[in-house]
Every structure is written in structure tokens, then in C-alpha cells.
Design an enzyme around this catalytic site. Structure first.
Site, mmCIF file in Angstrom:
data_model
loop_
_atom_site.group_PDB
_atom_site.id
_atom_site.type_symbol
_atom_site.label_atom_id
_atom_site.label_comp_id
_atom_site.label_asym_id
_atom_site.label_seq_id
_atom_site.Cartn_x
_atom_site.Cartn_y
_atom_site.Cartn_z
ATOM 1 C CG HIS A 179 42.982 26.179 1.007
ATOM 2 N ND1 HIS A 179 44.306 25.815 0.966
ATOM 3 C CD2 HIS A 179 42.519 25.744 2.197
ATOM 4 C CE1 HIS A 179 44.632 25.193 2.086
ATOM 5 N NE2 HIS A 179 43.559 25.119 2.847
ATOM 6 N NE ARG A 240 46.812 18.458 5.275
ATOM 7 C CZ ARG A 240 45.849 19.290 4.890
ATOM 8 N NH1 ARG A 240 45.592 19.444 3.606
ATOM 9 N NH2 ARG A 240 45.140 19.949 5.765
ATOM 10 C CD GLU A 382 38.550 29.139 4.391
ATOM 11 O OE1 GLU A 382 39.239 29.344 5.406
ATOM 12 O OE2 GLU A 382 38.562 28.087 3.759
#
Ligand code: AMP
Length: 402
Positions: A179, A240, A382
Site C-alpha cells: 500500500h 485475509r 493511488e
């Protein structure tokens, strides 16, 4: 002239793309190709004239990117009539080799290939994206922007696992963190919001999306982060597990005869919120929780407790914290998570103002005035960060040639 960058984010079976004007960060168009190599798939293009969904079969990333270019021609802006400054590729694993974005050339491709064992699903997709874009845009510079690069500032004591040292070095086993593009963007935006220079700030940033991680950032540099050698370690995520006892693997093998692949699949795809409550989308989880579903309530509590532990750990790592920053899908939108994970931390100078937390949009302060530690919500971007970094690399390469 606008600095237009085509940002390509090739996942294992999907490809996201975005045409970004790197100066203001405006996305002129974006889209997503799904189910690449999995039979019938879809392409969704968000262009200047709205959204367009096409069904098709996309055998590989090359076919997906070609279909995306057709969508640009059909629904705009036609890439054949704009000048691209660069194609910016998100590359998940840059290992210890890349601490900054870099021009794509044969050496970079070889290095990314050598890192495939560390990111077996992601790096091959990223390589396919780079190869296709090079073929389709032979005259446009290609830049790789690595998820791991931001965390290359971690000191050895923060990135080293307590395992036999020579062996670990040989196999490149260490904490890398992910990230990074988001942390880079959010740290800068948090400094802007606080009106203070980034080199003066100590930040704990919580990137809570489908994947989730935390980072301790001092003077704009990562000093610790919760994801490790792979993006599995740390916080609870959509599917996850985050942190588990490493002895779990041996236990499942011994007691249930599970293979390594089964354990890997369990921890990466069947755990997290999905494993706890049967749903990985946070909105749905929160809806079920407020409707009184006990599994959803436990999942929410486990999720927030893990965040709180990392906030405490990174407070200790940094010594002084100027701001705790929430970002990504859950961090930006779920007031319930922000309130629950920071509740009771007043003695650390951390508090959330309920009214501020409940409303607002864009970068904002949600702590009470005068708090020792500011609590911020900062939307990440991003794509813009990749576009910005790509333009910087291309400009530096141009200046070096002159
Ligand atoms: P990201 O990976 O950053 O796109 O984040 C995806 C996650 O954000 C999913 O679990 C979504 O359910 C969650 N999310 C998106 N919008 C909201 C919202 N308004 N409230 C709560 N969670 C949200």
C-alpha cells in the site's frame, strides 16, 4: 500542456485503468476489466459521457488492455488523439531492489520477474500489463510504481523476522510492506490538511480497504508497517486473516492433513471478515451488525480490536504522534470503525468528536479542537499518486538526457 498518464493496475484476473491529468489529479476516464482468462468477462468504462458496460471474453491482459483502448476510442477520450506523457504501472512487489519508481526497461522487467516467487499472483499480472502497454504504446515511456517502495526506509530491526539470518537473507525473507503508493499520497495530503510540513510530522496511517494495513510514518518516511513479506500479515481484511499464530500451519497439517495450498487458500481467501461473518464487504457486514447478527458483531469487534493494537504499537514506535489518519474504503466511510477502534484512548491524547466523525466528506479533521493528536480522514488516490510519480520519473529522465 496537460501531463496525461494512463495508469494501469493489472491484477491476477482483472485490469483497472485510468487516464489521469497528473497536475490536478483529474481522472478523465477510468475502467475495469474483470474475469480475465476466466471465460465470459466484463469491461466497465467510465467516460466523459457516462458509464458503459460491455461483455466479452478476455483471454489475457493483452486482450483486456486492447478492449480498454477500444472503449477509449468509442466513449472517449480517444487515446489516439491525445499525447500521453507516460504509462504508469502499479507493480505490487519491488523487493529490496526498488525504493523508488523507475522507467520500465529490460533490467527492470528481469528484476520484477525475479521477484515473482514473493508475489506469485500479482507480479506476473503486472509484467503482462507492462509488456502489453509497451507493445501498444511503443513511443510512450513506461514507469513502474511499486507498492513496496515506500517502506524501503524501514530499519533492519523493523523489517527483520527473527529467523535464521543467513538463510533468511538468501531467500529474501523479510518484511516489505505494501500500500506504499497510498501511504505516500495520504501522508502528503495529511500534512496539507494540518497546514504543517511533512518532515515535522509523525503519523499513524490506517489504510482500511479490501486489503488493510497500518503504517508508522516519521517525517514522510515509513518506519514500520503491518503487512510483511506478503500482504497477509497484520490487520483483519475482507478475506485475509491478518496476524495468526504461525504454528497454525503445522497444526492444520498435523491434525487435519491439510496441504500448504489449503492453508494458504484459507488464510488469504476464506478468512478475515468473510471467515468470521460470511461477508467480506464492509457495508454489508455493518448492516448485519446493526441488525443484531452476532457473527457480524464479533467480526466488527475483532476488526477494530486489531486496529487499536496497531495504533498502540505504532504510538510506541514513534514516541510522539501528531495524527492518526484513516483512509481507503472502510477508513474513509465507516464512522463506526473510526469511533470503535480509537475509543478510550484519551490518555494517549487521541479522541474522536462524534459529530465530526458522523458527517463530512473529503480530507477532514474528526478530533475535537485542541486534541494532542489530530484524527483525520484523508481519501486516498493511488491513481493520482502513480500518475504524479510517473511524470516525475519521465521528467528526471528527460533532464538527465539534456
Ligand atoms: P477499497 O479496497 O479501498 O475500495 O475498500 C473497499 C471496502 O470499503 C469494502 O469492504 C467496502 O464495503 C468498504 N466501503 C466502501 N464504501 C463504504 C461505506 N460507505 N461504508 C462502509 N464501508 C464502505
Amino acid at each position: 500542456m496537460a501531463d496525461l498518464v494512463l495508469v494501469v493496475n493489472a491484477g491476477s484476473s482483472s485490469l483497472k485503468y485510468s487516464l489521469v491529468d497528473a497536475g490536478p489529479g483529474t481522472a478523465l476516464a477510468s475502467g475495469l476489466v474483470e474475469r480475465i482468462g476466466e471465460g465470459p468477462g466484463t469491461l466497465t468504462h467510465h467516460g466523459p459521457d457516462g458509464d458503459h458496460r460491455t461483455e466479452g471474453t478476455y483471454d489475457d491482459h493483452g486482450a483486456a488492455l486492447c478492449a480498454a483502448l477500444e472503449a477509449f476510442e468509442a466513449h472517449g477520450p480517444a487515446l489516439s488523439s491525445v499525447t500521453l506523457r507516460a504509462v504508469g504501472h502499479r507493480v505490487v512487489h519491488g523487493g529490496a531492489e526498488f525504493s523508488a519508481p523507475a522507467l520500465v526497461d529490460a533490467a527492470l522487467v528481469a528484476a520484477v520477474e525475479s521477484l515473482v516467487p514473493l508475489a506469485p499472483l500479482h507480479n506476473p499480472a503486472n509484467l503482462a500489463g507492462m509488456a502489453t502497454a509497451q507493445r501498444l504504446f511503443p513511443d510512450v515511456p513506461q514507469v513502474a510504481v511499486f507498492d513496496t517502495a515506500f517502506h524501503q526506509t524501514l530499519a533492519p530491526h523493523a523489517y527483520t523476522y527473527a529467523l535464521p539470518h543467513a538463510w533468511v537473507q538468501e531467500h529474501r525473507i523479510r518484511r516489505y510492506g505494501f500500500h506504499g503508493t497510498s501511504y505516500s499520497f495520504v501522508a502528503g495530503a495529511a500534512a496539507d490538511l494540518l497546514g504543517r510540513p511533512l518532515p515535522e510530522l509523525n503519523l499513524v496511517v490506517l489504510h482500511l480497504g479490501n486489503g488493510a494495513s497500518a503504517a508508522a510514518i516519521r517525517a514522510g518516511e515509513s518506519v514500520d508497517t503491518s503487512m510483511g513479506m506478503t500482504p497477509l500479515e497484520g490487520l483483519v481484511m475482507g478475506t485475509r486473516s491478518g496476524d495468526v499464530d504461525p504454528a497454525l500451519h503445522a497444526h492444520l497439517h498435523r491434525e487435519l492433513g491439510w496441504s500448504v495450498e489449503q492453508v494458504d487458500g484459507l488464510l488469504n481467501r476464506e478468512s478475515g471478515l468473510k471467515g468470521l461473518a460470511g461477508v467480506n464487504d464492509f457495508r454489508e457486514l455493518d448492516r448485519r451488525r446493526t441488525d443484531g447478527d452476532p457473527a457480524a458483531r464479533l467480526a466488527f469487534e475483532v476488526y477494530c480490536h486489531r486496529i487499536r493494537k496497531y495504533v498502540g504499537a505504532y504510538y510506541a514506535v514513534l514516541g510522539i504522534v501528531d495524527a492518526v489518519v484513516f483512509t481507503a474504503g472502510v477508513g474513509e466511510n465507516a464512522a463506526s470503525v473510526r469511533a470503535a477502534s480509537l475509543a478510550g484512548l484519551e490518555r494517549l491524547g487521541i479522541a474522536v468528536d462524534p459529530a465530526r466523525n458522523a458527517g463530512g466528506s473529503g480530507p477532514r479533521v474528526i478530533s475535537p479542537d485542541g486534541s494532542d493528536v489530530a484524527v483525520l480522514v484523508v481519501p486516498t488516490d493511488e491513481e493520482w499518486e502513480i500518475a504524479r510519480q510517473a511524470v516525475e520519473v519521465v521528467s528526471a529522465a528527460g533532464a538527465a538526457r539534456e
